[in-house]
Design a protein around this motif. Structure first.
Motif, PDB file in Angstrom:
ATOM      1  N   GLY A  55       0.792  -1.216   0.000  1.00  0.00           N
ATOM      2  CA  GLY A  55       0.000   0.000   0.000  1.00  0.00           C
ATOM      3  C   GLY A  55       0.826   1.268   0.000  1.00  0.00           C
ATOM      4  N   LEU A  56       0.089   2.382   0.023  1.00  0.00           N
ATOM      5  CA  LEU A  56       0.746   3.694   0.056  1.00  0.00           C
ATOM      6  C   LEU A  56       1.137   3.999   1.497  1.00  0.00           C
ATOM      7  CD1 LEU A  56       1.330   6.280  -1.714  1.00  0.00           C
ATOM      8  CD2 LEU A  56      -0.790   7.156  -0.794  1.00  0.00           C
ATOM      9  N   LYS A  57       2.420   4.226   1.715  1.00  0.00           N
ATOM     10  CA  LYS A  57       2.891   4.422   3.087  1.00  0.00           C
ATOM     11  C   LYS A  57       3.832   5.615   3.139  1.00  0.00           C
ATOM     12  CE  LYS A  57       3.021  -0.177   5.097  1.00  0.00           C
ATOM     13  NZ  LYS A  57       3.911  -1.178   5.636  1.00  0.00           N
ATOM     14  N   PRO A  58       3.846   6.303   4.280  1.00  0.00           N
ATOM     15  CA  PRO A  58       4.830   7.392   4.388  1.00  0.00           C
ATOM     16  C   PRO A  58       6.241   6.800   4.437  1.00  0.00           C
ATOM     17  CG  PRO A  58       3.686   7.038   6.461  1.00  0.00           C
ATOM     18  CD  PRO A  58       3.001   6.175   5.453  1.00  0.00           C
ATOM     19  N   LEU A  59       7.170   7.488   3.844  1.00  0.00           N
ATOM     20  CA  LEU A  59       8.555   7.007   3.828  1.00  0.00           C
ATOM     21  C   LEU A  59       9.212   7.334   5.174  1.00  0.00           C
ATOM     22  CD1 LEU A  59       9.534   8.195   0.262  1.00  0.00           C
ATOM     23  CD2 LEU A  59       9.268   5.835   1.005  1.00  0.00           C
ATOM     24  N   HIS A 117       4.359   0.859  -1.778  1.00  0.00           N
ATOM     25  CA  HIS A 117       5.314  -0.209  -1.448  1.00  0.00           C
ATOM     26  C   HIS A 117       4.854  -1.522  -2.077  1.00  0.00           C
ATOM     27  CE1 HIS A 117       6.454   2.851   1.394  1.00  0.00           C
ATOM     28  NE2 HIS A 117       7.450   2.104   1.889  1.00  0.00           N
ATOM     29  N   PHE A 118       5.763  -2.130  -2.817  1.00  0.00           N
ATOM     30  CA  PHE A 118       5.505  -3.465  -3.397  1.00  0.00           C
ATOM     31  C   PHE A 118       6.693  -4.363  -3.115  1.00  0.00           C
ATOM     32  CE2 PHE A 118       2.821  -0.749  -5.971  1.00  0.00           C
ATOM     33  CZ  PHE A 118       1.664  -1.505  -6.107  1.00  0.00           C
ATOM     34  N   VAL A 119       6.456  -5.678  -3.041  1.00  0.00           N
ATOM     35  CA  VAL A 119       7.559  -6.650  -2.933  1.00  0.00           C
ATOM     36  C   VAL A 119       7.333  -7.710  -4.003  1.00  0.00           C
ATOM     37  CG1 VAL A 119       8.798  -8.267  -1.471  1.00  0.00           C
ATOM     38  CG2 VAL A 119       7.717  -6.274  -0.447  1.00  0.00           C
ATOM     39  N   LEU A 120       8.326  -7.870  -4.842  1.00  0.00           N
ATOM     40  CA  LEU A 120       8.248  -8.916  -5.881  1.00  0.00           C
ATOM     41  C   LEU A 120       9.084 -10.098  -5.427  1.00  0.00           C
ATOM     42  CD1 LEU A 120       8.711  -7.034  -9.301  1.00  0.00           C
ATOM     43  CD2 LEU A 120       6.647  -7.419  -8.002  1.00  0.00           C
ATOM     44  N   HIS A 121       8.475 -11.267  -5.366  1.00  0.00           N
ATOM     45  CA  HIS A 121       9.216 -12.506  -5.073  1.00  0.00           C
ATOM     46  C   HIS A 121       9.443 -13.193  -6.402  1.00  0.00           C
ATOM     47  CE1 HIS A 121       8.159 -12.181  -0.743  1.00  0.00           C
ATOM     48  NE2 HIS A 121       7.114 -11.559  -1.242  1.00  0.00           N
ATOM     49  N   PHE A 122      10.684 -13.295  -6.797  1.00  0.00           N
ATOM     50  CA  PHE A 122      10.934 -13.833  -8.139  1.00  0.00           C
ATOM     51  C   PHE A 122      12.158 -14.740  -8.166  1.00  0.00           C
ATOM     52  CE2 PHE A 122      14.681 -11.478  -9.546  1.00  0.00           C
ATOM     53  CZ  PHE A 122      14.736 -10.463  -8.617  1.00  0.00           C
TER      54      PHE A 122
END
Lengths: 226, 151
Positions: free
Chosen positions: B43-47, B63-68
């Motif tokens: 989601g959208l989060k303050p840095l 914020h995103f997390v790609l598991h690859f």
């Protein structure tokens, strides 16, 4: 004199072992040896010792006996020496040495043979142990490889099972849509009963995680109109 | 191919733009022969602090997390391509940490110290060290368990 006395006091006689009570230093008598006879004693004549006749004869006889026995002993030693020189035979000595060498050689050969037998037995035993060790290692390595292979197989099997869920070029759009629709929160805790405590959002109703530019523009317009 | 995690911080922007940016990142992975296992949207989060990227200052990010999975040799290339994207604030690739399988020992930890296995292990270590020290100590061989003379 003063200097001499001083020397006497300071000198340490350890190097000639004059510390013994039986030793007497010639140098450190009352007078040094290099000084001449005193003036008062220069013309003094010592009297010849007077030995009684009987005693003189007795001493002379004893001395004669002593000389005779010493001479005979010396001659005996000379005879023994000559005899020993005669017995020295080089050929015989050589022969003896050779015989000794052969004897030693034979003994050494015997020992070598004995040790060789022992060595053979030991080496055979060692060879046997080594073969056994190799056999054990082979079994161990084979089992280890098998285990590794099984682990690898398990990984491959797991990957094959998961393969349909992988995201590729074909289903990337749906995956992105799904991700945007479902927000994930890693901040959660578990209690022993198995209940999850999930962090509550700071803003209970966020308009949208991703701000839509068109909506923002509309809001701006409304604000301006007001 | 080993599994990696790539946290992606995207600037605040409209939904279609986010989709496009994510697609570009995914595409760079697919180009290198990799595949994605999962996409997490945090989601959208303050840095945590003010960040500057691509000549702009950012206070919050998507914020995103790609598991690859990808070939290790191509990781640098993937990260480089993602960082070159103008919409990406931050991006980094980490090895995925697979948590070890652990057994719950809470009931053991609740025992009194003398019965706790961890404490017993420590006691055993101490006894071993003590025995070693005792072995090196000088022995008088008098057959007495005390020193018979005045010290």
């Amino acid at each position: 004199m003063q200097a001499i006395r001083l020397q006497l006091q300071t000198h340490n006689c350890n190097f000639v072992n004059l510390t013994s009570i039986y030793a007497q230093s010639i140098r450190w008598k009352r007078k040094p040896i290099w000084l001449p006879t005193a003036k008062t004693k220069v013309f003094r004549v010592t009297q010849r010792p007077k030995i009684p006749e009987e005693e003189f004869l007795k001493i002379k006889n004893l001395y004669n006996v002593y000389r005779t026995s010493m001479k005979s002993i010396r001659l005996l030693f000379l005879q023994i020496g000559e005899a020993s020189q005669v017995q020295e035979d080089k050929g015989l000595k050589q022969k003896e040495m050779e015989e000794d060498y052969h004897r030693c050689f034979a003994l050494n050969e015997e020992w070598n043979k004995k040790i060789a037998e022992e060595r053979e037995v030991r080496l055979q035993q060692e060879r046997k142990q080594k073969l056994e060790r190799i056999k054990n290692t082979k079994v161990k390595v084979a089992s280890k490889l098998k285990k590794l292979e099984e682990e690898a197989d398990a990984i491959v099997k797991g990957a094959k099972l998961l393969a349909p869920t992988f995201i590729t070029r074909d289903n990337i759009d749906e995956a992105i849509e799904a991700a945007l629709a479902n927000k994930v929160n890693y901040n959660k805790a578990l209690n022993p009963d198995g209940t999850w405590f999930i962090e509550k959002p700071v803003n209970p109703n966020p308009s949208a995680p991703i701000v839509d530019a068109s909506i923002k523009d509309e809001q701006k317009k409304i604000k301006l109109n007001l | 191919m080993p599994t990696y995690e790539m946290p992606l911080l995207l600037r605040t922007m409209s939904r279609p733009e986010v989709v496009n940016t994510l697609k570009r990142a995914a595409e760079s992975i697919f180009d290198k022969g990799g595949f994605i296992r999962q996409i997490d949207n945090l989601g959208l989060k303050p840095l945590p602090y003010r960040m500057s990227a691509n000549s702009r200052i950012h206070h919050e990010a998507n914020h995103f997390v790609l598991h690859f999975d990808a070939p290790p040799a191509k990781l640098v290339k993937i990260q480089e391509e993602c960082l070159r994207d103008v919409d990406v604030v931050r991006c980094k690739i980490y090895n995925k940490i697979v948590p070890e399988e652990m057994q719950c020992t809470f009931h053991e930890e609740n025992l009194p110290p003398a019965y706790r296995p961890t404490v017993q292990k420590m006691v055993a270590i101490g006894e071993k060290a003590k025995a070693k020290k005792e072995k090196r100590k000088f022995k008088f061989n008098t057959g007495l368990d005390y020193y018979p003379f005045q010290r």
